[in-house]
Design a protein around this motif. Structure first.
Motif, PDB file in Angstrom:
ATOM      1  N   UNK A  89      21.925  37.288  13.511  1.00 37.28           N
ATOM      2  CA  UNK A  89      21.457  35.909  13.735  1.00 37.28           C
ATOM      3  C   UNK A  89      20.082  35.735  13.094  1.00 37.28           C
ATOM      4  N   UNK A  90      19.207  36.717  13.313  1.00 31.49           N
ATOM      5  CA  UNK A  90      17.841  36.621  12.771  1.00 31.49           C
ATOM      6  C   UNK A  90      17.842  36.482  11.253  1.00 31.49           C
ATOM      7  N   UNK A  91      18.648  37.296  10.584  1.00 28.70           N
ATOM      8  CA  UNK A  91      18.633  37.238   9.117  1.00 28.70           C
ATOM      9  C   UNK A  91      19.321  35.966   8.602  1.00 28.70           C
ATOM     10  N   UNK A  92      20.262  35.439   9.370  1.00 27.52           N
ATOM     11  CA  UNK A  92      20.978  34.231   8.919  1.00 27.52           C
ATOM     12  C   UNK A  92      20.072  33.002   8.888  1.00 27.52           C
ATOM     13  N   UNK A  93      18.934  33.088   9.590  1.00 29.13           N
ATOM     14  CA  UNK A  93      18.029  31.936   9.632  1.00 29.13           C
ATOM     15  C   UNK A  93      17.084  31.895   8.440  1.00 29.13           C
ATOM     16  N   UNK A  94      17.049  32.996   7.695  1.00 27.03           N
ATOM     17  CA  UNK A  94      16.076  33.080   6.599  1.00 27.03           C
ATOM     18  C   UNK A  94      16.553  32.328   5.362  1.00 27.03           C
ATOM     19  N   UNK A  95      15.631  31.572   4.788  1.00 24.69           N
ATOM     20  CA  UNK A  95      15.899  30.941   3.496  1.00 24.69           C
ATOM     21  C   UNK A  95      17.031  29.939   3.473  1.00 24.69           C
TER      22      UNK A  95
END
Ligand SMILES: Nc1nc2c(ncn2[C@@H]2O[C@H](COP(=O)(O)OP(=O)(O)OP(=O)(O)O)[C@@H](O)[C@H]2O)c(=O)[nH]1
Ligand SMILES: [Mg+2]
Length: 296
Positions: free
Chosen positions: A78-84
């Motif tokens: 979830x955390x990485x999916x929010x990036x960029x």
């Protein structure tokens, strides 16, 4: 004509209908769906292609607190999916009261440029019930739009998609315009089997299982697949197999039908049930059933 392209991440609590929404937008079963919370376990890309746009959607696991290695992996995804991302879709369940916690959660995305709040499942509620809920969202300044939709019936989904595309920058396609996901056929097959197991098995078991394709052999006419269902205990294994193998047979029959649709070929599916005690707590097991850190 200009071409628009970009990345959209779908976030929300377990069971609000994120994966259903993704599938409706893409028009294919990209991400599995079930009435049980925490169905989705990792980031799943669904790619929407049209003449003048490519939208790369990321479906994510429902937010929940971390307890084991698998949960940690889910949270990380979830955390990485929010990036960029270009647009964030924050999905709420329109059949449930909107709480202060939901408002605080939406407000926690104030640094994102394009936030759209989606109120799902409006087919399952009435305007009289929904209206007071929607009015709780009046003061969200950074939210671009609020869309009441039904991911199931498709109501308002086209309008939502159009709005998303309007918010995207001009650009080139990031993925092959013929593909609708980044996931491998093996992953999709394992997920289909897991979905059938989620629908058919009792409540305590589904979260403790994983599925893994062990062998995949294809010729002109057919595909032969060997697959493991991994569970945590011997008594779970017995339930998954069922009386005289009846449960396993049902899971296999339902899964085979979907896999045949996916592959467009006759499928022979051999399922084996294995016990790996506590697999969700062991990083090496979590990785070996396909939840790799390199994918995050
Ligand atoms: N009535 C109704 N049910 C819906 C709608 N969208 C999803 N559902 C149901 O809600 C349940 C959960 O749907 P999912 O798409 O798996 O939800 P999710 O948010 O991806 O859940 P997790 O992956 O567990 O986080 C399923 O039983 C769906 O059929 C909708 O628009 N209307
Ligand atoms: Mg999901």
């Amino acid at each position: 004509m200009s071409f628009k392209s970009g990345f959209v991440t779908i976030l929300g609590r377990p069971n609000v209908g994120k994966s259903t929404l993704l599938n409706t937008i893409i028009g294919e079963k990209v991400s599995i769906v079930s009435p049980k919370p925490q169905t989705t376990r990792n980031k799943i890309l669904g790619i929407y292609n049209s003449q003048n746009a490519q939208v790369v959607f990321t479906d994510t696991p429902g937010i929940h607190s971390s307890a084991n290695k698998l949960d940690e992996y889910m949270q990380k995804s979830i955390d990485t999916a929010k990036q960029g991302v270009d647009v964030l879709l924050l999905v709420l369940d329109g059949t449930k009261p909107i709480k202060q916690g939901d408002i605080d959660w939406i407000n926690s995305f104030s640094k994102y440029k394009n936030v759209i709040v989606v109120i799902n499942k409006i087919d399952d509620t009435s305007f009289e019930k929904l209206y007071p809920q929607l009015s709780k969202l009046n003061d969200l300044e950074h939210v671009k739009e609020i869309y009441p939709i039904s991911a199931k019936t498709g109501k308002n989904v086209d309008e939502l998609l159009k709005n998303i595309i309007d918010l995207l920058p001009e650009g080139v396609p990031y993925f092959d315009q013929d593909s609708y996901t980044d996931k491998s056929v093996r992953f999709m097959i394992a997920e289909i089997v897991r979905e059938k197991a989620l629908w058919l098995l009792q409540d305590e078991i589904p979260h403790g299982i994983a599925c893994e394709v062990i062998e995949y052999k294809e010729d002109d006419k057919k595909v032969v697949i060997d697959l493991d269902i991994i569970c945590e205990r011997d008594n779970h294994k017995m339930i998954i197999i069922g009386k005289k193998g009846s449960m396993l047979k049902e899971i296999g029959t339902r899964a085979r039908q979907d896999i045949e649709k996916l592959l467009g070929k006759k499928v022979f599916l051999n399922i084996f049930v294995k016990v790996r005690a506590d697999w969700r707590n062991k990083e090496s097991y979590v990785e070996s059933v396909g939840y790799n850190k390199t994918d995050l």
